[in-house]
Motif scaffolding. Sequence first.
Motif, mmCIF file in Angstrom:
data_model
loop_
_atom_site.group_PDB
_atom_site.id
_atom_site.type_symbol
_atom_site.label_atom_id
_atom_site.label_comp_id
_atom_site.label_asym_id
_atom_site.label_seq_id
_atom_site.Cartn_x
_atom_site.Cartn_y
_atom_site.Cartn_z
ATOM 1 N N LYS A 340 32.145 30.797 39.447
ATOM 2 C CA LYS A 340 32.446 32.048 40.148
ATOM 3 C C LYS A 340 33.962 32.264 40.213
ATOM 4 C CE LYS A 340 28.264 33.359 41.548
ATOM 5 N NZ LYS A 340 27.662 34.662 41.186
ATOM 6 N N GLU A 341 34.356 33.518 40.123
ATOM 7 C CA GLU A 341 35.784 33.835 40.148
ATOM 8 C C GLU A 341 36.362 33.610 41.538
ATOM 9 O OE1 GLU A 341 38.104 37.948 39.596
ATOM 10 O OE2 GLU A 341 37.221 37.194 37.722
ATOM 11 N N LYS A 342 37.479 32.889 41.567
ATOM 12 C CA LYS A 342 38.207 32.654 42.813
ATOM 13 C C LYS A 342 39.457 33.518 42.804
ATOM 14 C CE LYS A 342 36.635 27.824 43.022
ATOM 15 N NZ LYS A 342 35.876 27.826 41.750
ATOM 16 N N SER A 343 40.170 33.510 43.904
ATOM 17 C CA SER A 343 41.396 34.296 43.986
ATOM 18 C C SER A 343 42.399 33.807 42.949
ATOM 19 C CB SER A 343 42.000 34.210 45.380
ATOM 20 O OG SER A 343 42.342 32.869 45.677
ATOM 21 N N VAL A 344 43.168 34.724 42.430
ATOM 22 C CA VAL A 344 44.151 34.392 41.404
ATOM 23 C C VAL A 344 45.511 34.949 41.798
ATOM 24 C CG1 VAL A 344 42.447 34.329 39.538
ATOM 25 C CG2 VAL A 344 43.613 36.474 40.072
ATOM 26 N N ARG A 345 46.511 34.348 41.256
ATOM 27 C CA ARG A 345 47.882 34.836 41.454
ATOM 28 C C ARG A 345 48.236 35.761 40.287
ATOM 29 N NH1 ARG A 345 53.456 31.201 41.569
ATOM 30 N NH2 ARG A 345 54.873 32.925 41.008
ATOM 31 N N ILE A 346 48.635 36.960 40.598
ATOM 32 C CA ILE A 346 49.015 37.923 39.566
ATOM 33 C C ILE A 346 50.530 37.936 39.451
ATOM 34 C CG2 ILE A 346 48.931 40.322 38.821
ATOM 35 C CD1 ILE A 346 46.233 38.841 38.733
ATOM 36 N N GLU A 347 51.017 37.668 38.279
ATOM 37 C CA GLU A 347 52.462 37.590 38.051
ATOM 38 C C GLU A 347 53.087 38.985 37.990
ATOM 39 O OE1 GLU A 347 53.745 34.677 38.165
ATOM 40 O OE2 GLU A 347 51.834 33.587 38.021
ATOM 41 N N PRO A 348 54.356 39.098 38.354
ATOM 42 C CA PRO A 348 55.061 40.382 38.202
ATOM 43 C C PRO A 348 55.005 40.857 36.744
ATOM 44 C CG PRO A 348 56.375 38.830 39.491
ATOM 45 C CD PRO A 348 55.226 38.049 38.932
ATOM 46 N N LEU A 349 54.892 42.156 36.567
ATOM 47 C CA LEU A 349 54.744 42.699 35.214
ATOM 48 C C LEU A 349 55.858 42.255 34.282
ATOM 49 C CD1 LEU A 349 53.581 46.381 35.925
ATOM 50 C CD2 LEU A 349 52.187 44.409 35.287
ATOM 51 N N GLN A 350 57.095 42.239 34.791
ATOM 52 C CA GLN A 350 58.207 41.899 33.905
ATOM 53 C C GLN A 350 58.134 40.461 33.405
ATOM 54 O OE1 GLN A 350 58.474 42.788 37.070
ATOM 55 N NE2 GLN A 350 59.966 41.547 38.230
ATOM 56 N N ASP A 351 57.433 39.600 34.156
ATOM 57 C CA ASP A 351 57.305 38.212 33.724
ATOM 58 C C ASP A 351 56.213 38.041 32.668
ATOM 59 O OD1 ASP A 351 59.293 37.584 35.504
ATOM 60 O OD2 ASP A 351 57.954 36.800 37.051
ATOM 61 N N MET A 352 55.423 39.075 32.479
ATOM 62 C CA MET A 352 54.331 39.029 31.502
ATOM 63 C C MET A 352 54.653 39.795 30.223
ATOM 64 S SD MET A 352 51.845 37.293 32.962
ATOM 65 C CE MET A 352 50.264 37.844 32.325
ATOM 66 N N LEU A 353 55.572 40.752 30.317
ATOM 67 C CA LEU A 353 55.880 41.607 29.173
ATOM 68 C C LEU A 353 56.770 40.890 28.169
ATOM 69 C CD1 LEU A 353 56.478 44.978 31.047
ATOM 70 C CD2 LEU A 353 54.624 44.493 29.432
ATOM 71 N N VAL A 354 56.380 40.945 26.930
ATOM 72 C CA VAL A 354 57.125 40.275 25.865
ATOM 73 C C VAL A 354 58.511 40.886 25.701
ATOM 74 C CG1 VAL A 354 57.152 39.802 23.384
ATOM 75 C CG2 VAL A 354 55.002 39.645 24.660
ATOM 76 N N LEU A 355 58.587 42.201 25.811
ATOM 77 C CA LEU A 355 59.843 42.900 25.513
ATOM 78 C C LEU A 355 60.674 43.197 26.752
ATOM 79 C CD1 LEU A 355 58.648 45.354 22.703
ATOM 80 C CD2 LEU A 355 59.702 43.091 22.471
ATOM 81 N N HIS A 356 60.391 42.541 27.867
ATOM 82 C CA HIS A 356 61.254 42.702 29.041
ATOM 83 C C HIS A 356 62.596 42.029 28.757
ATOM 84 C CE1 HIS A 356 62.505 43.195 33.140
ATOM 85 N NE2 HIS A 356 62.709 41.882 33.267
ATOM 86 N N ASN A 357 63.664 42.827 28.777
ATOM 87 C CA ASN A 357 65.015 42.350 28.449
ATOM 88 C C ASN A 357 65.078 41.715 27.060
ATOM 89 O OD1 ASN A 357 66.147 43.166 30.899
ATOM 90 N ND2 ASN A 357 65.603 41.242 31.912
ATOM 91 N N ARG A 358 64.304 42.272 26.135
ATOM 92 C CA ARG A 358 64.233 41.701 24.795
ATOM 93 C C ARG A 358 63.904 42.821 23.811
ATOM 94 N NH1 ARG A 358 62.751 36.233 23.416
ATOM 95 N NH2 ARG A 358 61.983 36.033 21.258
ATOM 96 N N LYS A 359 64.425 42.748 22.606
ATOM 97 C CA LYS A 359 64.153 43.746 21.583
ATOM 98 C C LYS A 359 63.189 43.180 20.544
ATOM 99 C CE LYS A 359 68.650 46.113 21.854
ATOM 100 N NZ LYS A 359 69.873 46.491 21.084
ATOM 101 N N LEU A 360 62.560 44.098 19.833
ATOM 102 C CA LEU A 360 61.764 43.686 18.682
ATOM 103 C C LEU A 360 62.675 43.079 17.622
ATOM 104 C CD1 LEU A 360 59.352 46.732 18.296
ATOM 105 C CD2 LEU A 360 58.651 44.359 18.715
ATOM 106 N N PRO A 361 62.145 42.209 16.756
ATOM 107 C CA PRO A 361 62.968 41.635 15.685
ATOM 108 C C PRO A 361 63.598 42.710 14.803
ATOM 109 C CG PRO A 361 60.926 40.411 15.916
ATOM 110 C CD PRO A 361 60.804 41.617 16.810
ATOM 111 N N GLU A 362 64.654 42.326 14.129
ATOM 112 C CA GLU A 362 65.443 43.274 13.334
ATOM 113 C C GLU A 362 64.621 43.951 12.240
ATOM 114 O OE1 GLU A 362 68.575 44.403 13.691
ATOM 115 O OE2 GLU A 362 68.596 43.304 15.595
#
Length: 575
Positions: A340-362
Motif C-alpha cells: 500500500k502507498e505510504k506518505s512520500v516526500r515530494i522534492e522541489p520542482l527545481q531539484d527534479m528538473l534536468v535543465l534547472h540552471n543548465r542548458k541543453l548540450p551544444e
Amino acid sequence: MWLACFAAQAQIPTQDARNVDLPNTDTHFAPRTYQSLDEWRARREVLRKQILSAAGLMPMLPKCDLHPQIFGRIENKDYSIEKVLLETLPGFYLGGNLYRLLKAAPPDGFPAVLSPHGHWNYGRLEHTEIASIPARCIMLARQGYVVFAYDMVGFNDTIQTPHEFGDKPLEQIWNFGPLGLQLWNAIRGVDFLESLPGVNPHRIGATGASGGATQTILISAVDNRIQFSAPANMVSFIMQGGSLCENAPNLRLGTNNVELAAMMAPRPMLMAGATGDWTRNMLQEEYPAVRAIYDLYGKGGEVEAFFQTAPHNYNKPSRDAMYAFFGKHVLGENDDSKLKEKSVRIEPLQDMLVLHNRKLPENALTFQQIFDLWIHLSNQQTDDLRERLTLALAAEWPQHVLSQSDGEHILLGRPGKGDRIPGIWVKGTNPPALVVAADGAEAARKSPEVARLLQAGRSVLMIDTFQTGSAIAPRGRAVKMFLTFNKSDDANRVQDILTALAWLNTPRTRLIGAGKAGVWCLFAAAVAPQAVDLQADLRGFRGTDQDFVDGLFVPGIQRAGGLRAARALAAAAAH
C-alpha cells in the motif's frame, strides 16, 4: 448463379461506406472476435506493423549512443532520485528522473518500470490527488523496481519540439509527429533501463495513465521487452485519445485502443477504469474483449481490471491496485497490505528538473533541424520498400472482388469493406486494359487511348476511382482526428485501382493513367502482387514534398520511399 449475384448485390452498398461511415476518436467501436490463436497472431502482426508505420518507425530508425547523463542525486532514507538526460536521436534530448532503491541489487537484478505521464499540468512532476507521478515512482522504487519517469515531447525538459505538431500535410507525408517521437523515446527508454547495472533486462514493465496509458499501450504492442504493464483510464471503445501525440495518421485504421491494448497478451496487464471518463464501460465491454484475447492463449488470469467511482485519474486507489498486481506477477508478493502507498516526500520542482540552471548540450537541434534529421534518416533506409509503401497506402490485394453488372455499367467492391466502385466494362479480347482518368470513367472513355483499344477489340475497364466521376459524394472530413481512422482520398483511389486489377485478375493487364491518375496508377502498380503493363504519364510529377501534398496526399508516403520507391518497384515488376 442467381444466389451468387444476389449476395454480391447485397454487399455492394448504395453509398460508399468510406463516405458515410467515418470513425473518429468518439466513435463507439465494437469488439472484433477471433476464432483461433493463429488468427489473432496474424492480426497482431498486422497491427504491429501498422503502429510502426504510422509512427514513422517502419523500419526502425538507427539507434545512436544514448550518451546518458545521470546527475543531481537526491537520497531519502531508502531510495534515490536522479536527473537523466538521454540523446535518443543525434542532437535530440529526452529528460527524466531515475528512481532507485538504496540497496544492492539481487543476483538476478531489479525489475524495472518505464513511467510515461499523461497530459497533466506538470507532466512527469504532477503531484495531485488525481495523479501523482512522483508518488508512484517512489513507491515502486521502495518496492524494489528501478523506475524511469520521462517527458512527453514539449513537456518539462524535453523542449526541442512543441507538444502539438504533426498536423501539417508536409509533416504527415513524412510520418513526423509527436506520437512517433514519443514511441521512439519509449523504445530508447527501455534501452536505457536495460543498460543500467543491477537491472534485470527480462523483467521490464510500463505504466501510465491517460496519454501515458496510450504510450504504455503502444510500447507494449511493438516492444516485447515490456513484460508487464498497467495502462490506466485509456483502454476504451468510446474514446481513443484527444491529442496529436495519441493520434498519428493511419494509426487506427480498422482498429481501436482496446484491440491495441490486447496486443499485450499473454503478458500480465492490469486495466484501470473509472465511472467519470471514457472507461466507464470497462467491466461490461473493454475488459471482456481483452480477456477474450488472453483466453486464446489459455492465459485469461494474466489480465485484470480495476474499476472505481472516480473522475479521470491515476489516483491512490488505482496506484495501489497497480502495486498489488505488479507485486503478484513480478515480485511474488501476494500480501497487498505490504504494498500500500505510504506518505512520500515530494522534492522541489527545481531539484527534479534536468535543465534547472543548465542548458541543453551544444549539439541540440532546433525543431526544423529535427525534422530535417528525420527526413535524412528516412532517406537512408531503402529496404522493404514494397511493404513500406503498402503500409503507408493501407493497400490490399483483395482475394475476392464483388461485381454487379447492368449492360456496360459495372460496380465493384470488396467483401465486408463497404466500398463502391462504379465503372464501364466493355468485353473484348485479352489481355484486358484498365484505364483510369482523373475525371472518372466517362472521361476515360472519351480518351484516344480507349478509342484505340476498342477499335482493336480489346477488353477495357474504366472506373470512377474514389471521389471521381459518378463516385463524387460528400465526405465529412471534419470529424476528430480524421486521418487517424480514415484513409486519404488518394490512398482510396490507389486501392480502387488495385481492386479493379484484382477483379480482372489477368497477368500483364495494361494499366493506363494520365496526369493525377497516372500517379495513382504508378503507386498501384508498385504494390500490386501481379505484374502490369504500366502506361502512366506523370505530367511533371517529380516526387517533391509539394508534389505529394498537391497530387498524391497519403500520410507516410515520403517516409515509405516516395516516387523513387514506386518507380523502382514498378520497373522491377515489369521485368
